[in-house]
Motif scaffolding. Structure first.
Motif, short mmCIF file in Angstrom:
data_model
loop_
_atom_site.label_atom_id
_atom_site.label_comp_id
_atom_site.label_asym_id
_atom_site.label_seq_id
_atom_site.Cartn_x
_atom_site.Cartn_y
_atom_site.Cartn_z
N ALA A 147 5.79 -7.37 1.07
CA ALA A 147 5.34 -6.27 1.92
C ALA A 147 6.47 -5.26 2.07
CB ALA A 147 4.92 -6.80 3.28
N ARG A 148 6.09 -4.01 2.18
CA ARG A 148 7.04 -2.94 2.46
C ARG A 148 6.99 -2.63 3.95
NH1 ARG A 148 4.75 1.51 -1.26
NH2 ARG A 148 2.83 0.33 -0.87
N MET A 195 -7.78 -12.78 9.59
CA MET A 195 -7.32 -11.44 9.29
C MET A 195 -7.15 -11.25 7.78
SD MET A 195 -7.18 -9.90 12.19
CE MET A 195 -8.55 -10.92 12.77
N PRO A 196 -7.64 -10.13 7.23
CA PRO A 196 -7.51 -9.89 5.78
C PRO A 196 -6.05 -9.83 5.35
CG PRO A 196 -9.06 -8.34 6.80
CD PRO A 196 -8.36 -9.06 7.91
N ALA A 197 -5.80 -10.30 4.13
CA ALA A 197 -4.44 -10.32 3.60
C ALA A 197 -3.87 -8.91 3.45
CB ALA A 197 -4.41 -11.05 2.27
N VAL A 198 -4.74 -7.92 3.27
CA VAL A 198 -4.28 -6.55 3.05
C VAL A 198 -4.11 -5.78 4.36
CG1 VAL A 198 -5.24 -6.38 0.73
CG2 VAL A 198 -6.66 -5.79 2.70
N SER A 199 -4.14 -6.47 5.48
CA SER A 199 -3.99 -5.79 6.77
C SER A 199 -2.63 -5.11 6.87
CB SER A 199 -4.14 -6.80 7.91
OG SER A 199 -5.37 -7.47 7.85
N LEU A 200 -2.60 -4.04 7.67
CA LEU A 200 -1.35 -3.37 7.99
C LEU A 200 -0.89 -3.88 9.35
CD1 LEU A 200 0.27 -0.94 6.63
CD2 LEU A 200 -0.67 0.43 8.49
N ARG A 241 10.35 2.42 22.74
CA ARG A 241 9.77 1.36 21.91
C ARG A 241 10.23 1.56 20.48
NH1 ARG A 241 8.61 0.84 26.50
NH2 ARG A 241 6.61 0.28 27.48
N ARG A 242 10.30 0.48 19.73
CA ARG A 242 10.51 0.55 18.29
C ARG A 242 9.32 -0.09 17.62
NH1 ARG A 242 14.09 2.06 14.79
NH2 ARG A 242 15.55 2.52 16.47
N ILE A 243 8.79 0.58 16.61
CA ILE A 243 7.65 0.03 15.87
C ILE A 243 8.05 -0.18 14.43
CG2 ILE A 243 6.69 2.34 15.39
CD1 ILE A 243 3.90 0.99 15.62
N VAL A 244 7.66 -1.33 13.89
CA VAL A 244 7.86 -1.66 12.48
C VAL A 244 6.48 -1.76 11.85
CG1 VAL A 244 8.78 -3.30 10.81
CG2 VAL A 244 10.02 -2.86 12.95
N ILE A 245 6.23 -0.93 10.87
CA ILE A 245 4.94 -0.91 10.17
C ILE A 245 5.15 -1.57 8.82
CG2 ILE A 245 3.09 0.55 9.26
CD1 ILE A 245 3.99 2.69 11.26
N SER A 246 4.41 -2.64 8.55
CA SER A 246 4.61 -3.37 7.30
C SER A 246 3.27 -3.65 6.64
CB SER A 246 5.35 -4.68 7.55
OG SER A 246 4.67 -5.48 8.49
N GLY A 247 3.29 -3.65 5.33
CA GLY A 247 2.07 -3.90 4.56
C GLY A 247 2.29 -3.52 3.12
N ALA A 292 2.45 5.90 5.12
CA ALA A 292 3.81 6.39 4.86
C ALA A 292 3.80 7.89 4.58
CB ALA A 292 4.43 5.64 3.68
N ARG A 293 2.80 8.36 3.84
CA ARG A 293 2.74 9.80 3.56
C ARG A 293 2.43 10.59 4.82
NH1 ARG A 293 3.39 13.05 -0.60
NH2 ARG A 293 2.23 15.02 -0.68
N SER A 294 1.56 10.05 5.66
CA SER A 294 1.25 10.75 6.90
C SER A 294 2.48 10.87 7.79
CB SER A 294 0.13 10.02 7.64
OG SER A 294 -0.24 10.72 8.81
N LEU A 295 3.28 9.83 7.83
CA LEU A 295 4.51 9.90 8.63
C LEU A 295 5.50 10.88 8.02
CD1 LEU A 295 5.10 6.20 9.76
CD2 LEU A 295 3.81 8.01 10.87
#
Length: 503
Positions: free
Chosen positions: A3-4, A119-124, A135-141, A150-153
Motif C-alpha cells: 500500500a502507498r 471490508m474490501p481489500a481495495v478499501s482506502l 490532527r494528523r491523517i494518514v491515507i493509505s491504499g 492523491a491527485r485531488s490533494l
C-alpha cells in the motif's frame, strides 16, 4: 503490492472539512473509505465535509448514523455513511446492505474494525490521530482510488500555491476526455474554474507504430490549452483568463466566463445565437495565426496540421466501431480498402480550400452565451486545446451540425449563410469552394462521431451517447447530398454504412 500512503496535518476543524471536500472531488461509486480513529478524532467531521461537498451545500444536514448504523444520501455521487460503533454482530452488519451500497455509491465506514473481515481489500484507509491542538491523517491504499485522492490533494496544494488554499471546491463538469473541471470559490470572491488535465495516456499503437492520439494530433499536455488561450485572447476572442497554472502537473486555474446557456431553456438551438457564433468563426478564420505559440517562457506549443493521416484515422472510427455494431462482425479488408479509396478521393479536393486555425470542438457545449455583453464578447469559448491548422470549414460544420443538439435544416442554413456573409463582408471569399469544403468536413466529422459515440458505449461504458446516433446519421445524409460527394454517397449507400442498429 504494498500500500502507498500520504499524510496531512489538519490544524483545525476547517482544515478537516476541507479535506473532506478534497476527497469528495475524487470519489466514485464503488469506493470504500475506512475512517480509523479514537472518539473525537474527527472522523464524523471529515465524513460531514465529504457529504456536504457532494451535495453541493455546506449547510446540508448530516445526522450521525451512530444509532441507525447507516445513513444514505442521494447526492450526484450517492454516499452511504456507516457507523459500526454499536454493531452487535456480523449478522447485523450483513443486514445493513453493505454490498448493495458499495455497488451503487461511495461507502464511508467509521469503526471498520468491528467488521474487518467484510471490508474490501481495495478499501482506502484514513487513520486520524491527535497531534497537539490538531490532527494528523494518514491515507493509505492502492489502485485507482488512491491515485484519484492523491491527485485531488495535489490540486489543493496547487490552490495553496496560488493563494487560494481556503477556497471552496465543488464539482462542475466533465467531458468525454480525461479532463475534469471544478468551481473554486474563494471567500467573498467570484468563482473560478479549476481544470484537471493530466498528461494524455497515448494508448497502444494502431497504425505505423503510432497510437491513435498521436496520429489524430490530440493535445498531450495542458500547455496546448494555455498557448492557444493566449493567442485567441490576443486575437479578440473571449476565452478564460489564466489565473495560475502548473504545466507539469496539468492544473489550470481559470476565469469563470459564466453559466449562460447557448441553447434555449429546453435545450433547443436559438438561430440568432448560432448565427452570432458563425460570425465569430468568420472573424477567427479571416486572421492569420502563427503555428508556434508560447505557453510559458521557454514552453512553445507547435499547433499540429489537420493532415491526411489525421483526417483518415478519424473517419476510420466509423469502420472500426460503428460497422461492427451494425453488422455484428469486423469490417472486411475489402470494405476498408474501398472506404479509404473513396475518402482519399474526397480529401484530394481539400488541397486548394482555405486552411487556417481550426478550433475542432466548436459547438454548443463549449460556447457560453453572455447576453449582457456586446459584439463578439457575447460568446465565451472554453474548449480548444486540440486546435489544428487545417480546413476551416470543419469548425462551421461542427457548429451548424451540432452533435448533441438537433439543428434543423433551416437553422443549419442560416448559420452557414451568416458565416458566408461575414466572410464576404471582410473581403475576397470563394463561396463555392467553401461550400464544397463544408460538405466534405461535415461528412468527415459526422462519420467520425458515429464511431466515437459507439466507442464511448462499447469501450467506455457510456451508453448515453447512443441516443445521439439518429441525429448524426441525419447530418451525414445532409452532408453527402452535395454533388461533390456523389461517389462517396454511393459507396456509403452500397455498403449500408448508415444502417441503424439495436443499441
Amino acid at each position: 503490492m504494498a500500500a502507498r500512503s500520504l499524510e496531512r496535518f489538519l490544524p483545525d476543524e476547517a482544515a478537516t472539512t476541507r479535506l473532506g471536500e478534497d476527497l469528495a472531488m475524487a470519489v466514485k461509486p464503488g469506493d470504500v473509505l475506512l475512517l480509523d480513529g479514537d472518539l473525537g478524532a474527527g472522523k464524523s467531521t471529515l465524513a460531514r465535509g465529504l457529504i456536504r461537498a457532494l451535495a453541493g451545500d455546506p449547510a446540508h444536514e448530516v445526522p450521525s448514523p451512530t444509532f441507525t448504523l447507516v445513513q444514505s444520501y442521494d447526492t450526484p455521487v450517492p454516499v452511504h455513511h456507516f457507523d459500526l460503533y454499536r454493531l452487535s454482530s456480523s449478522e447485523e452488519f450483513l443486514e445493513l446492505g453493505f454490498d448493495e451500497a458499495v455497488a451503487s455509491g461511495v461507502a464511508l465506514v467509521e469503526w471498520p474494525e468491528r467488521a474487518a473481515e467484510a471490508m474490501p481489500a481495495v478499501s482506502l484507509r484514513l487513520a486520524i490521530e491527535h497531534e497537539g491542538d490538531g490532527r494528523r491523517i494518514v491515507i493509505s491504499g492502492d489502485g485507482p482510488v488512491f491515485d484519484r485522492i492523491a491527485r485531488s490533494l495535489a490540486m489543493r496544494d496547487f490552490l495553496v500555491s496560488a493563494d487560494f488554499g481556503d477556497a471552496r471546491r465543488a464539482r462542475f463538469t466533465g467531458d468525454a476526455s480525461a479532463r475534469g473541471y471544478e468551481t473554486v470559490t474563494p471567500e467573498g470572491q467570484a468563482p473560478l474554474v479549476l481544470m484537471n488535465s493530466p498528461r494524455l495516456v497515448l494508448g497502444p499503437p494502431v497504425r505505423d507504430g503510432k497510437p491513435y492520439a498521436e496520429i489524430a494530433h490530440t493535445a498531450q499536455t495542458v500547455a496546448a490549452f494555455v498557448a492557444i488561450d493566449r493567442a485567441l485572447a490576443a486575437g479578440g476572442v473571449t476565452v478564460p483568463g489564466i489565473v495560475a497554472h502548473d504545466l507539469d502537473q496539468g492544473f489550470l486555474l481559470l476565469e469563470h466566463l459564466g453559466t449562460g446557456a447557448f441553447l434555449d431553456p429546453v435545450g433547443k438551438p436559438i438561430a440568432e445565437r448560432y448565427a452570432a457564433a458563425a460570425e465569430l468563426l468568420a472573424m477567427i478564420h479571416g486572421k492569420q495565426w502563427d503555428d508556434r505559440l508560447e505557453a510559458a517562457p521557454g514552453v512553445v506549443h507547435q499547433v499540429p496540421p489537420f493532415d491526411r493521416d489525421a483526417l483518415m484515422i478519424e473517419v476510420d472510427l466509423l469502420v472500426d466501431w460503428y460497422v461492427p455494431a451494425v453488422t455484428g462482425a469486423p469490417a472486411s479488408d475489402a470494405l476498408r480498402d474501398g472506404y479509404h479509396a473513396a475518402w482519399n478521393a474526397v480529401f484530394d479536393r481539400l488541397a486548394d480550400k482555405q486552411h487556417g486555425l481550426v478550433l475542432r470542438d466548436y459547438h454548443s457545449p463549449n460556447i457560453i452565451w453572455r447576453g449582457e455583453k456586446k459584439g463578439f464578447d457575447r460568446l465565451g469559448i472554453v474548449d480548444f486545446q486540440d486546435a489544428l491548422i487545417g480546413p476551416v470549414a470543419y469548425d462551421v460544420a461542427s457548429l451548424a451540425m451540432d452533435a448533441r443538439v438537433t439543428v434543423s435544416p433551416d437553422i443549419e442554413r442560416t448559420t452557414v449563410d451568416a458565416y458566408v456573409a461575414a466572410r464576404h463582408a471582410a473581403g475576397s471569399f470563394d463561396e463555392p469552394a467553401f461550400r464544397e469544403a463544408y460538405a466534405i468536413m461535415a461528412a468527415q466529422r459526422n462519420s467520425k462521431i458515429l464511431g466515437i459515440f459507439v466507442r464511448l458505449d462499447r469501450r467506455d461504458g457510456k451508453p448515453q451517447y447512443l441516443k445521439h446516433l439518429p441525429r448524426i446519421r441525419d447530418y451525414l445524409h445532409r452532408a453527402l447530398a452535395h454533388p461533390a460527394l456523389a461517389d462517396l454517397r454511393d459507396f456509403y449507400r452500397d455498403n449500408r454504412l448508415l444502417e441503424e442498429f439495436d443499441a
